[in-house]
Motif scaffolding. Structure first.
Motif, PDB file in Angstrom:
ATOM      1  N   TYR A  70     -12.589  -0.458   7.000  1.00 47.48           N
ATOM      2  CA  TYR A  70     -13.600  -0.354   5.864  1.00 47.48           C
ATOM      3  C   TYR A  70     -12.595  -0.096   4.594  1.00 47.48           C
ATOM      4  O   TYR A  70     -12.438  -0.796   3.808  1.00 47.48           O
ATOM      5  N   LEU A  71     -11.594   1.196   4.866  1.00 49.55           N
ATOM      6  CA  LEU A  71     -10.855   1.533   3.661  1.00 49.55           C
ATOM      7  C   LEU A  71      -9.918   0.395   3.595  1.00 49.55           C
ATOM      8  O   LEU A  71      -9.565   0.074   2.181  1.00 49.55           O
ATOM      9  N   LEU A  72      -9.452  -0.310   4.426  1.00 50.61           N
ATOM     10  CA  LEU A  72      -8.333  -1.412   3.973  1.00 50.61           C
ATOM     11  C   LEU A  72      -8.711  -2.449   3.465  1.00 50.61           C
ATOM     12  O   LEU A  72      -8.291  -2.943   2.253  1.00 50.61           O
ATOM     13  N   LEU A 220       0.603 -11.595  -2.716  1.00 46.43           N
ATOM     14  CA  LEU A 220       1.553 -10.536  -2.869  1.00 46.43           C
ATOM     15  C   LEU A 220       0.893  -9.132  -3.189  1.00 46.43           C
ATOM     16  O   LEU A 220       1.554  -8.374  -2.255  1.00 46.43           O
ATOM     17  N   LEU A 221      -0.020  -9.282  -4.014  1.00 46.85           N
ATOM     18  CA  LEU A 221      -0.759  -7.858  -4.225  1.00 46.85           C
ATOM     19  C   LEU A 221      -1.458  -7.329  -2.864  1.00 46.85           C
ATOM     20  O   LEU A 221      -1.373  -6.038  -2.563  1.00 46.85           O
ATOM     21  N   SER A 222      -2.045  -8.365  -2.225  1.00 47.95           N
ATOM     22  CA  SER A 222      -2.801  -8.018  -1.034  1.00 47.95           C
ATOM     23  C   SER A 222      -2.097  -7.661   0.142  1.00 47.95           C
ATOM     24  O   SER A 222      -2.239  -6.172   0.553  1.00 47.95           O
ATOM     25  N   VAL A 223      -0.768  -8.114   0.439  1.00 48.90           N
ATOM     26  CA  VAL A 223       0.178  -7.766   1.111  1.00 48.90           C
ATOM     27  C   VAL A 223       0.716  -6.358   0.917  1.00 48.90           C
ATOM     28  O   VAL A 223       0.912  -5.574   1.797  1.00 48.90           O
ATOM     29  N   ALA A 224       1.170  -6.124  -0.358  1.00 44.72           N
ATOM     30  CA  ALA A 224       1.376  -4.780  -0.950  1.00 44.72           C
ATOM     31  C   ALA A 224       0.813  -3.740  -0.716  1.00 44.72           C
ATOM     32  O   ALA A 224       0.987  -2.501  -0.289  1.00 44.72           O
ATOM     33  N   MET A 225      -0.502  -4.107  -1.101  1.00 52.28           N
ATOM     34  CA  MET A 225      -1.647  -2.878  -0.793  1.00 52.28           C
ATOM     35  C   MET A 225      -1.891  -2.721   0.714  1.00 52.28           C
ATOM     36  O   MET A 225      -2.051  -1.386   0.904  1.00 52.28           O
ATOM     37  N   PHE A 226      -2.090  -3.610   1.379  1.00 51.81           N
ATOM     38  CA  PHE A 226      -2.308  -3.348   2.880  1.00 51.81           C
ATOM     39  C   PHE A 226      -1.081  -2.600   3.488  1.00 51.81           C
ATOM     40  O   PHE A 226      -1.349  -1.636   4.116  1.00 51.81           O
ATOM     41  N   SER A 227       0.080  -3.056   3.154  1.00 53.10           N
ATOM     42  CA  SER A 227       1.258  -2.168   3.920  1.00 53.10           C
ATOM     43  C   SER A 227       1.314  -0.878   3.430  1.00 53.10           C
ATOM     44  O   SER A 227       1.521   0.032   4.143  1.00 53.10           O
ATOM     45  N   LEU A 228       1.042  -0.582   2.227  1.00 51.57           N
ATOM     46  CA  LEU A 228       0.960   0.559   1.468  1.00 51.57           C
ATOM     47  C   LEU A 228      -0.050   1.582   2.366  1.00 51.57           C
ATOM     48  O   LEU A 228       0.298   2.821   2.812  1.00 51.57           O
ATOM     49  N   LEU A 232       0.358   4.691   5.169  1.00 55.83           N
ATOM     50  CA  LEU A 232      -0.337   6.331   4.803  1.00 55.83           C
ATOM     51  C   LEU A 232      -1.196   6.280   5.995  1.00 55.83           C
ATOM     52  O   LEU A 232      -1.528   7.595   6.335  1.00 55.83           O
ATOM     53  N   ILE A 233      -2.065   5.597   6.580  1.00 51.90           N
ATOM     54  CA  ILE A 233      -2.842   5.908   7.364  1.00 51.90           C
ATOM     55  C   ILE A 233      -2.308   6.268   8.630  1.00 51.90           C
ATOM     56  O   ILE A 233      -2.634   7.208   9.605  1.00 51.90           O
ATOM     57  N   ARG A 244       8.701   2.290  12.265  1.00 56.94           N
ATOM     58  CA  ARG A 244       7.297   1.559  11.798  1.00 56.94           C
ATOM     59  C   ARG A 244       6.728   1.847  10.274  1.00 56.94           C
ATOM     60  O   ARG A 244       6.380   0.861   9.458  1.00 56.94           O
ATOM     61  N   THR A 245       6.713   3.198  10.347  1.00 53.83           N
ATOM     62  CA  THR A 245       6.162   3.517   8.846  1.00 53.83           C
ATOM     63  C   THR A 245       7.189   3.143   7.751  1.00 53.83           C
ATOM     64  O   THR A 245       6.594   2.688   6.781  1.00 53.83           O
ATOM     65  N   MET A 246       8.323   3.255   7.937  1.00 56.05           N
ATOM     66  CA  MET A 246       9.410   3.042   6.924  1.00 56.05           C
ATOM     67  C   MET A 246       9.474   1.517   6.826  1.00 56.05           C
ATOM     68  O   MET A 246       9.312   0.912   5.548  1.00 56.05           O
ATOM     69  N   LEU A 247       9.159   0.602   7.759  1.00 62.46           N
ATOM     70  CA  LEU A 247       9.046  -0.913   7.638  1.00 62.46           C
ATOM     71  C   LEU A 247       7.849  -1.203   6.496  1.00 62.46           C
ATOM     72  O   LEU A 247       8.132  -1.995   5.823  1.00 62.46           O
ATOM     73  N   PHE A 248       6.846  -0.534   6.907  1.00 68.04           N
ATOM     74  CA  PHE A 248       5.476  -1.024   6.048  1.00 68.04           C
ATOM     75  C   PHE A 248       5.676  -0.427   4.620  1.00 68.04           C
ATOM     76  O   PHE A 248       5.304  -1.197   3.540  1.00 68.04           O
ATOM     77  N   LEU A 249       6.590   0.722   4.374  1.00 66.36           N
ATOM     78  CA  LEU A 249       6.580   1.245   3.268  1.00 66.36           C
ATOM     79  C   LEU A 249       7.724   0.504   2.469  1.00 66.36           C
ATOM     80  O   LEU A 249       7.355   0.052   1.219  1.00 66.36           O
ATOM     81  N   ILE A 250       8.562   0.023   2.973  1.00 76.95           N
ATOM     82  CA  ILE A 250       9.609  -0.870   2.423  1.00 76.95           C
ATOM     83  C   ILE A 250       9.075  -2.050   1.973  1.00 76.95           C
ATOM     84  O   ILE A 250       9.232  -2.681   0.958  1.00 76.95           O
ATOM     85  N   GLY A 251       8.343  -2.787   3.069  1.00 81.82           N
ATOM     86  CA  GLY A 251       7.680  -4.044   2.763  1.00 81.82           C
ATOM     87  C   GLY A 251       6.515  -3.716   1.719  1.00 81.82           C
ATOM     88  O   GLY A 251       6.538  -4.830   0.789  1.00 81.82           O
TER      89      GLY A 251
END
Length: 530
Positions: A70-72, A220-228, A232-233, A244-251
């Motif tokens: 739901y949050l994502l 681009l915004l959707s992928v950025a928000m999803f990755s961020l 965090l989750i 894995r955390t770092m890859l999602f944050l960098i992405g």
């Protein structure tokens, strides 16, 4: 009166309204019913999760996905949903959001497997994203500038009331009916909201509303928000230093950069970057992130403190939080009136200072703190948050051009989601670090039986949410000692987390100094021409 109004670029005299359709206060009422459904669902479901897990045989990961899905969906879709409202009209997107949210709720109640619950929770998030920015867009277009803050204040009051009612209503329904009733309750509420919306709401559109879609920008915004949000989750599970955390944050950072570059080149961008040349709008967005960080991150631990340390039921813990939500309910319309009279800066700074004081006060809570002392700090937190919820919303939406009011509403909601997720993740890491550093020493000082490394790791995870690792059959004196060590360690971690939240609130008070009344607020109902 026709069902559609076009809003001119320049401010002009407001037309005389006849009948009920398009009436500002009835519009607020219609919008409030829909918003109440979504915000009530945000807290009511947490109470139902244990019953869902037991009834459907769900794993812990499944239960987490009920919330995370739901949050994502909500966080990723908010700004795009706001753009849809700007393009096709906020009335249409609001009504679709209402109908879809109620239908998804009914589908969850009828689901026979947890996978269906998760899928329809994602659908709830998508439809909720359509509804929330559209609600602000409708208020912005309907209310004259001198009454907009009061309307947003009442809108905030509804959010506070439904948020407060969630755990209480959810607890009563789960205990006396079923977990399915938690979702079925949205159906009659949705029907009422849809009926009022069809009868009352008028579709306002700006003359220079967007005519096309920035598909690349949306992706681009959707992928950025999803990755961020996903990073965090999962940070508490994977660890902040995990690959894995770092890859999602960098992405996420890479996609945000690419999004900014693309938006500067496309003819009709999803978010015109020129919006952020407005210092008050940018400050309002940052303020919303910081406020949500302190509020949602800190409140995350309060529920564990009340239920696992003080042993309260979900309903009792909800009742103990009424001073907080009650002051938000009372304070929101009062804050709207104050902001109308003196502008947002003074109420926002004062509110964040009060929030900081409340956070520092709650850092002194102990396992034995009584209800009166807790209630005083909770009430002060509610007093501080009320003007910020109202004022920051007005600053963001009021400083955006009218034709981008939906995007601004989505930005406001997205800032809250990012701030809340960031606060929960960062303060969760603070808690985990504090527990990891002190629990073993506290256990040894209490002269409790030694634990293996595996047992210690498992015990620490429980202590991070206030659960004492007492095994069945443990003698009472030893069980009491274990509970004391666990609860003292948890409260130490919560104290550190609230200290960090208080410092963030102080930073937010500084940011609030750069806010001011919306420059474009007058280009709402006052600029309407039939």
């Amino acid at each position: 009166m026709t069902s559609q109004i076009t809003l001119a670029k320049e401010s002009g005299p407001a037309p005389a309204r006849t009948g009920l359709r398009g009436h500002p206060w009835l519009t607020l009422f219609a919008v409030a019913i829909g918003v109440m459904m979504v915000t009530l669902d945000g807290t009511i479901v947490a109470v139902a999760n244990p019953a869902i897990q037991k009834d459907l045989g769900a794993s812990l990961a499944d239960v987490q996905w009920i919330t995370n899905g739901y949050l994502l969906a909500l966080a990723v879709s908010l700004i795009t949903a706001g753009k849809l409202g700007d393009r096709f009209g906020h009335r249409q997107t609001f009504l679709i959001g209402i109908a879809g949210f109620a239908a998804a709720s009914a589908a969850i109640g009828l689901s026979s497997g947890v996978q269906y619950v998760i899928a329809f929770r994602v659908a709830q998030g998508l439809f909720g994203a359509l509804l929330m920015p559209a609600a602000l867009g409708l208020l912005r277009a309907t209310f004259p500038a001198e009454k907009l803050n009061m309307a947003i204040g009442i809108w905030g009051m509804v959010i506070g009331a439904s948020t407060a009612a969630g755990p209480i209503v959810g607890g009563l329904l789960v205990e006396n009916v079923s977990w399915q009733s938690v979702f079925f309750i949205n159906v009659p509420v949705g029907v009422v909201a849809l009926a009022f919306g069809l009868f009352i709401l008028v579709d306002h559109r700006a003359e220079n509303a967007p005519k096309s879609f920035d598909v690349v920008g949306i992706l681009l915004l959707s992928v950025a928000m999803f990755s961020l949000i996903w990073a965090l989750i999962k940070a508490s599970e994977w660890g902040w230093g995990d690959t894995r955390t770092m890859l999602f944050l960098i992405g996420s950072v890479v996609c945000f950069v690419l999004f900014a570059v693309w938006e500067s080149k496309v003819s009709e961008p999803l978010i015109p970057l020129g919006m952020f040349r407005s210092l008050p709008l940018s400050a309002g967005t940052v303020l919303m992130v910081l406020m949500a960080f302190a509020f949602m991150g800190g409140l995350f631990f309060v529920t564990f403190y009340l239920q696992n340390v003080h042993g309260m039921s979900p309903v009792d813990s909800g009742l103990h939080l009424l001073p907080l939500t009650g002051m938000m309910i009372i304070g929101s319309p009062l804050a709207g009136a104050a902001i109308t009279a003196v502008g947002p800066r003074i109420p926002l700074v004062t509110g964040m200072v009060a929030t900081a004081v409340a956070c520092f006060g709650m850092s002194a809570l102990t396992p034995g703190t009584g209800t009166l002392q807790m209630s005083l700090w909770f009430a002060l937190l509610g007093v501080g948050l009320a003007p910020v919820m109202v004022g920051a919303t007005e600053v963001i939406v009021g400083n955006a051009p009218l034709e981008l009011s939906g995007v601004a509403g989505g930005l406001q909601q997205a800032a809250m989601q990012v701030g809340g997720s960031l606060g929960t993740a960062v303060l969760g890491a603070v808690m985990a670090t504090t527990v990891g550093n002190s629990f073993g020493d506290n256990w040894a000082r209490a002269e409790l039986p030694a634990l293996t490394p595996e047992q210690m790791d498992l015990a620490e995870k429980g202590v991070q949410v206030g659960i004492a690792p007492v095994q069945p059959g443990t003698p009472e004196p030893i069980a009491s000692s274990i509970a004391k060590v666990a609860h003292d360690t948890f409260v130490d971690g919560m104290s550190t987390a609230f200290t960090v939240a208080g410092c963030v609130a102080v930073l937010a008070a500084i940011v609030a100094c750069f806010t001011k009344r919306g420059e474009n607020a007058a280009a709402g109902a006052g600029a309407a021409h039939i």
